[in-house]
Write an enzyme that holds these catalytic residues in place. Structure first.
Site, short mmCIF file in Angstrom:
data_model
loop_
_atom_site.label_atom_id
_atom_site.label_comp_id
_atom_site.label_asym_id
_atom_site.label_seq_id
_atom_site.Cartn_x
_atom_site.Cartn_y
_atom_site.Cartn_z
N HIS A 56 -27.93 14.13 25.73
CA HIS A 56 -28.53 15.41 26.15
C HIS A 56 -27.79 16.49 25.37
O HIS A 56 -26.58 16.34 25.11
CB HIS A 56 -28.28 15.70 27.62
N ASP A 59 -24.45 17.03 26.86
CA ASP A 59 -23.44 15.96 26.80
C ASP A 59 -22.58 16.21 25.56
O ASP A 59 -21.39 15.88 25.54
CB ASP A 59 -24.07 14.57 26.60
N MET A 90 -32.21 8.81 19.55
CA MET A 90 -32.93 9.59 20.56
C MET A 90 -32.06 10.75 21.06
O MET A 90 -30.84 10.63 21.12
CB MET A 90 -33.29 8.66 21.73
N GLU A 183 -40.45 10.39 30.62
CA GLU A 183 -39.81 9.45 31.54
C GLU A 183 -40.10 9.85 32.98
O GLU A 183 -39.71 10.94 33.42
CB GLU A 183 -38.30 9.43 31.27
N LYS A 185 -39.76 9.45 37.12
CA LYS A 185 -38.82 9.01 38.17
C LYS A 185 -39.39 9.54 39.48
O LYS A 185 -39.73 10.71 39.56
CB LYS A 185 -37.44 9.58 37.88
N GLU A 219 -38.16 3.49 32.80
CA GLU A 219 -36.81 3.01 33.15
C GLU A 219 -36.91 2.01 34.30
O GLU A 219 -37.55 2.30 35.32
CB GLU A 219 -35.92 4.18 33.56
N HIS A 222 -36.45 3.22 37.84
CA HIS A 222 -37.32 4.24 38.39
C HIS A 222 -38.57 3.67 39.07
O HIS A 222 -38.90 4.07 40.18
CB HIS A 222 -37.68 5.26 37.31
N ASP A 247 -35.69 2.48 28.91
CA ASP A 247 -34.37 2.60 29.54
C ASP A 247 -34.12 1.36 30.40
O ASP A 247 -34.81 1.13 31.41
CB ASP A 247 -34.32 3.86 30.43
N ASP A 257 -29.93 5.84 43.83
CA ASP A 257 -30.15 5.69 42.38
C ASP A 257 -28.94 5.02 41.76
O ASP A 257 -27.91 5.65 41.54
CB ASP A 257 -30.37 7.10 41.80
N ASP A 259 -28.56 2.81 38.81
CA ASP A 259 -28.33 2.72 37.36
C ASP A 259 -27.32 1.63 37.00
O ASP A 259 -26.39 1.84 36.22
CB ASP A 259 -27.84 4.07 36.80
N ASP A 289 -29.63 2.78 29.96
CA ASP A 289 -29.40 4.01 30.72
C ASP A 289 -28.78 3.60 32.05
O ASP A 289 -29.44 3.55 33.09
CB ASP A 289 -30.71 4.77 30.95
C1 GLT Z 1 -30.38 10.77 34.04
C2 GLT Z 1 -31.65 10.16 34.50
C3 GLT Z 1 -32.12 9.23 33.47
C4 GLT Z 1 -32.64 9.93 32.24
C5 GLT Z 1 -31.58 10.61 31.52
C6 GLT Z 1 -32.20 11.39 30.41
S1 GLT Z 1 -30.50 11.50 32.49
O1 GLT Z 1 -29.39 9.80 33.97
O2 GLT Z 1 -31.46 9.48 35.74
O3 GLT Z 1 -33.01 8.29 33.91
O4 GLT Z 1 -33.14 8.97 31.35
O5 GLT Z 1 -32.48 12.71 30.77
MN MN Z 2 -33.45 7.06 32.13
MN MN Z 3 -31.95 6.43 36.22
#
Ligand code: GLT
Ligand code: MN
Ligand code: MN
Length: 389
Positions: A56, A59, A90, A183, A185, A219, A222, A247, A257, A259, A289
């Site tokens: 980002h 970041d 990316m 993306e 979510k 992702e 998500h 992702d 969440d 991850d 991700d």
């Molecule tokens: C964050 C989010 C991710 C996105 C990232 C990109 S930031 O971690 O939960 O799924 O891909 O903005």
């Molecule tokens: Mn993501």
């Molecule tokens: Mn995520």
């Protein structure tokens, strides 16, 4: 570690700066790991064998950095890329962290916030392109509501469309070879986020001025957090030629969440996902991700990052094994058997075909009696994954 599971550049394994650089802050606790500079993260990723790094805007360059600070960070970051050979496939914009975005960015009710979000994204696109990015991700972050009293969803959709149209034209005007990847979510960090699934994004893309420039970045976590089948969304995106990025991580349904490391929760789903990507010949980044457990120190973060890539490669080998396994393949042949008797009804509609089909006498009872050996097949998959085949 067996060599055949070591990552190679051709695997296109990438990580965001925010993934291995995650310091373990959560809504209930402070950072547990010291923060690394962007350049340090690049060396870290080089050490574990990644191919690329994504970021980002903030970041890399803090939102309040001076021009001198920005120049110094960029210099160090570029040197780290050159030293390690890592690339930047990316980039994306942080449109969710700063309090200015508490009501969203492109869909915020305040027109000044919307304009600021466009300005910030144009600058972030410039930065991404400068570092070599060819895919630009849009994760909405806070593009949603707590209460529908606050925002008309039709207005939100129009604002989001206008923003993406503006930014597509900006990219074209600059001569950037950028593809946008949206993306979805569903419900974090706000309870109700617009365009909550990959399927919703795919529908939305067709309403844009330049749909050919825009695809999706699904992702794992998500769709999973919404209790949906991720693979099916990926397949729909692929079918439309819209799988521009992916992702990879993992997530338990019904939890926060997470991850998690790729494959950490549901190996079987991860297997079918890898098998799909490899079978269709997806050749984009395999972007992890994800982040390490909060209990990890940086040695363990290395194990996390290596684990993501290693699990992908092991599952890729398992997918090849599935495709070569004679028992599995003969079961599949049995399942997909076609005696040709329905050939006359296949293909496009024609009045003659419809008339013939309406006149055909089906043995409905026989159709209902035919079982399918899906238990046997699934058990073979389980045994393959457990390593006893
Ligand atoms: C964050 C989010 C991710 C996105 C990232 C990109 S930031 O971690 O939960 O799924 O891909 O903005
Ligand atoms: Mn993501
Ligand atoms: Mn995520």
């Amino acid at each position: 570690m067996s060599d055949r599971f070591l990552p190679r550049p051709a695997d296109k394994f990438t990580f965001g700066l925010w993934t291995v650089g995650n310091v373990g802050r959560d809504p209930f606790g402070a950072a547990v790991r010291p923060s690394m500079t962007p350049a340090e993260i690049v060396y870290f990723l080089g050490e574990v064998g990644a191919y690329g790094v994504n970021f980002h805007d903030n970041d890399l360059i803090p939102i309040d950095a001076t021009a001198a600070k920005k120049a110094q960070i960029l210099n160090d970051f570029k040197k780290a890329l050159a030293d390690t050979g890592l690339v930047v496939p990316m980039a994306t914009t942080n449109l969710f962290y700063d309090p200015a975005f508490r009501d969203g960015a492109f869909t915020a009710n305040d027109p000044k916030v919307r304009a600021y979000a466009l300005q910030k994204t144009m600058n972030a696109m410039d930065l991404g392109v400068e570092l070599g990015a060819s895919t630009y991700v849009f994760w909405g972050g806070r593009e949603g509501v707590e209460t529908d009293a606050s925002k008309n969803p039709l207005d939100a959709g129009k604002r989001f469309r206008e923003a993406l149209n503006f930014l597509c034209d900006y990219a074209i005007d600059q001569g950037y070879q950028l593809k946008f990847a949206l993306e979805a979510k569903p419900n974090e960090p706000r309870g109700d986020i617009y365009l909550a699934t990959t399927g919703a994004m795919l529908g939305f893309i067709e309403t844009l001025d330049h749909p050919e420039m825009v695809g999706v970045n699904p992702e794992v976590a998500h769709e999973t957090m919404a209790g949906l089948n991720f693979l099916h969304h990926v397949a729909q995106a692929w079918d439309r030629g819209k799988l521009f990025h992916i992702d990879l991580n993992d997530q338990s349904i019904g939890r926060y969440d997470q991850d998690f490391r790729f494959g950490a929760v549901n190996l079987k789903s991860a297997f079918f996902l890898v098998k799909f990507l490899e079978d269709v010949g997806y050749d984009g980044s395999r972007h992890f991700d994800a982040h390490a457990y909060r209990t990890s120190d940086y040695e363990d973060v290395k194990a996390f990052a290596r684990g993501c890539m290693r699990t992908y490669l092991i599952l890729k080998e398992k997918a090849a094994q599935f495709n070569a396994d004679s028992e599995i393949q003969s079961l599949l042949a049995e399942i997909l058997a076609d005696d040709g008797s329905m050939d006359e009804f296949k293909g496009h509609y024609s009045p003659a075909r419809a008339t013939a089909l309406k006149a055909y006498a089906f043995d409905r009872a026989a159709l209902g009696q035919r079982g399918q050996p899906y238990e046997r097949l699934d058990q073979l998959v389980v045994e393959l994954l457990l390593g006893v085949r």
